[in-house]
Motif scaffolding. Structure first.
Motif, PDB file in Angstrom:
ATOM      1  N   UNK A  41       0.863  -1.201   0.133  1.00 58.96           N
ATOM      2  CA  UNK A  41      -0.009  -0.105  -0.064  1.00 58.96           C
ATOM      3  C   UNK A  41       0.892   1.142  -0.186  1.00 58.96           C
ATOM      4  N   UNK A  42       0.391   2.291  -0.938  1.00 58.22           N
ATOM      5  CA  UNK A  42       1.221   3.312  -1.022  1.00 58.22           C
ATOM      6  C   UNK A  42       0.572   4.393  -0.118  1.00 58.22           C
ATOM      7  N   UNK A  43       1.235   5.602   0.481  1.00 61.23           N
ATOM      8  CA  UNK A  43       0.940   6.436   1.416  1.00 61.23           C
ATOM      9  C   UNK A  43       0.106   7.301   0.480  1.00 61.23           C
ATOM     10  N   UNK A  44      -1.341   7.809   0.804  1.00 56.94           N
ATOM     11  CA  UNK A  44      -2.198   8.288   0.149  1.00 56.94           C
ATOM     12  C   UNK A  44      -2.148   9.881   0.338  1.00 56.94           C
ATOM     13  N   UNK A  45      -1.759  10.542   1.531  1.00 53.16           N
ATOM     14  CA  UNK A  45      -1.663  11.680   1.679  1.00 53.16           C
ATOM     15  C   UNK A  45      -0.197  12.089   2.011  1.00 53.16           C
TER      16      UNK A  45
END
Ligand code: URP
Length: 422
Positions: free
Chosen positions: A225-229
């Motif tokens: 999962x890649x950091x959204x914010x």
């Protein structure tokens, strides 16, 4: 530990007006007036009945009782003494159900400082962090931990304050050396490991991301999962390095439950927390890197609120220590240039859907927080409070669909008398 007593509050009275001004409230060593956590400060400062009552209000109750501590096995305790890391363990209960047995999972959170000065060769820095983490992960293994999560970008100094591009060299593919290092422990201890790294995406032009790799209990890579914010606040110049994530809000179904990762600054976004909940997460980890001056008052609130609002457990992790960089930088706030980011205040802890939470790990020491979670508590709180049923999602989806349009008009009803000339 003795207080080295820096003054926290200065009160003055002028013209009958009372003023309270906060000064530097924590000591240079990262302690709070000599204590390693708020919990210990209160425990040492209050009488036992007062401390019990304050704890009830600050930490909540789980199934009507204070959280119980767990006695961890001697090898884990010996590792903590030998390598001087904080080790705490608690148990979250759920009510007994007649149709389902308890769904117990033992979960660990790891916080740590860097191991060498930021001026050391990069390969040495990374290797030294691996060495530092080994006894902590071994202690988790010896304690029978099923799922463990490390802190954000644990394999490097948090150099994103500098804006210097050379720190990009720390980035690794999702199957790179940090993942390989952790896969050994996953296999050895039958443990799911969440590995938050600075990712280099080789197949997409060697681009960089802030990524959590989910390693299954057989050492396999389940996904990422890649950091959204990405923060744009203070010295958190992370947008110089990587882009907003493109992986949505995945929930990973593991041997031990459904888990998700909300990376650091994503914790300020209630919709981000919500999305992991809508996808069915039972435990959401929040691997972070944040400093006292910026966010400490928010830290105990946001995760706990997310756990309550979304009926899942949250594991919050923050790194520890002050990292000094070779070249000074400025923060765009008119203050003098400086070479460190400020103090990363640790304080990792668990929050539960019933509003209970553990005390925090140390504010300045490496640490391992272990907790037993009965995942049945998630559904029990959904049934009790009915947040999923009362949420009125269609109303919000309608508003959001309109809000993202360029011609959005806020729904404001003005008092007609406001514009009447008198
Ligand atoms: N690493 C990171 O996103 N930090 C931002 C600061 C904060 O959210 O407290």
């Amino acid at each position: 530990m003795e207080s080295n007593g820096e003054k926290a509050v200065v009160s003055s009275s002028e013209n009958g007006k009372s003023e309270t001004e906060t000064t530097e409230s924590s000591s240079k060593d990262g302690s709070i007036c000599g204590f390693d956590s708020l919990h210990h400060l209160l425990q040492e400062s209050l009488s036992p009945p007062l401390f019990q009552e304050v704890s009830r209000l600050l930490l909540g109750l789980n199934c009507g009782k204070s959280l119980e501590t767990i006695a961890l096995p001697e090898p884990a305790r010996a590792l903590s003494s030998k390598h001087d890391f904080d080790l705490q363990a608690y148990s979250f209960r759920a009510d007994k159900e007649s149709l389902r047995g308890p769904r117990l999972v033992r979960v660990g959170l790891v916080q740590n400082g860097i191991a060498l000065p930021t001026t050391a060769p990069f390969s040495d820095q990374k290797r030294a962090i691996f060495q530092k983490l080994t006894p902590i992960i071994e202690a988790a293994g010896a304690s029978g931990v099923n799922i463990i999560c490390l802190q954000e970008a644990w394999m490097m100094p948090f150099a994103f304050c500098t804006r210097e591009k050379r720190w990009c060299e720390f980035a690794e593919p999702i199957d790179g050396e940090s993942t390989e290092f952790l896969q050994e422990f996953a296999r050895k201890y039958n443990m799911v490991i969440i590995n938050p790294i600075l990712e280099r995406d080789i197949k997409h032009g060697e681009t960089l991301w802030n990524t959590a790799v989910i390693i299954g209990n057989h050492g396999n890579i389940i996904g990422k999962h890649r950091k959204n914010h990405i923060p744009r606040v203070g010295d958190f110049n992370e947008s110089t390095y990587y882009m907003e994530g493109n992986t949505g809000h995945p929930v990973f179904e593991t041997a031990y439950g459904k888990i998700a990762v909300n990376i650091c600054y994503g914790r300020h976004h209630p919709l981000n927390w919500l999305a992991f909940g809508l996808n069915g997460a039972e435990i959401v980890f929040n691997p972070s890197a944040t400093v006292g001056e910026l966010s400490e008052p928010m830290w105990p609130i946001e995760a706990r609120n997310a756990a309550i609002a979304n009926s899942y457990f949250v594991g919050s992790i923050n790194r520890v220590g002050t990292e000094v960089f070779p070249n000074p930088f400025t923060s765009g706030d008119g203050k003098p240039q400086h070479a460190d980011f400020g103090h990363f205040y640790g304080s990792s802890h668990f929050s539960a859907p019933d509003a209970s939470c553990t005390p925090s790990l140390s504010r300045y020491k490496d640490g391992l927080m272990v907790s037993d979670l009965d995942l049945n508590l998630c559904r029990q709180l959904k049934d009790k409070w009915g947040f999923r049923m009362t949420a009125r999602y269609e109303m919000y989806s309608y508003l959001l669909a309109r809000y993202v349009k360029p011609d959005f008009e806020p729904q404001v009803i003005s008092d007609p008398l406001l514009r009447r000339s008198t």
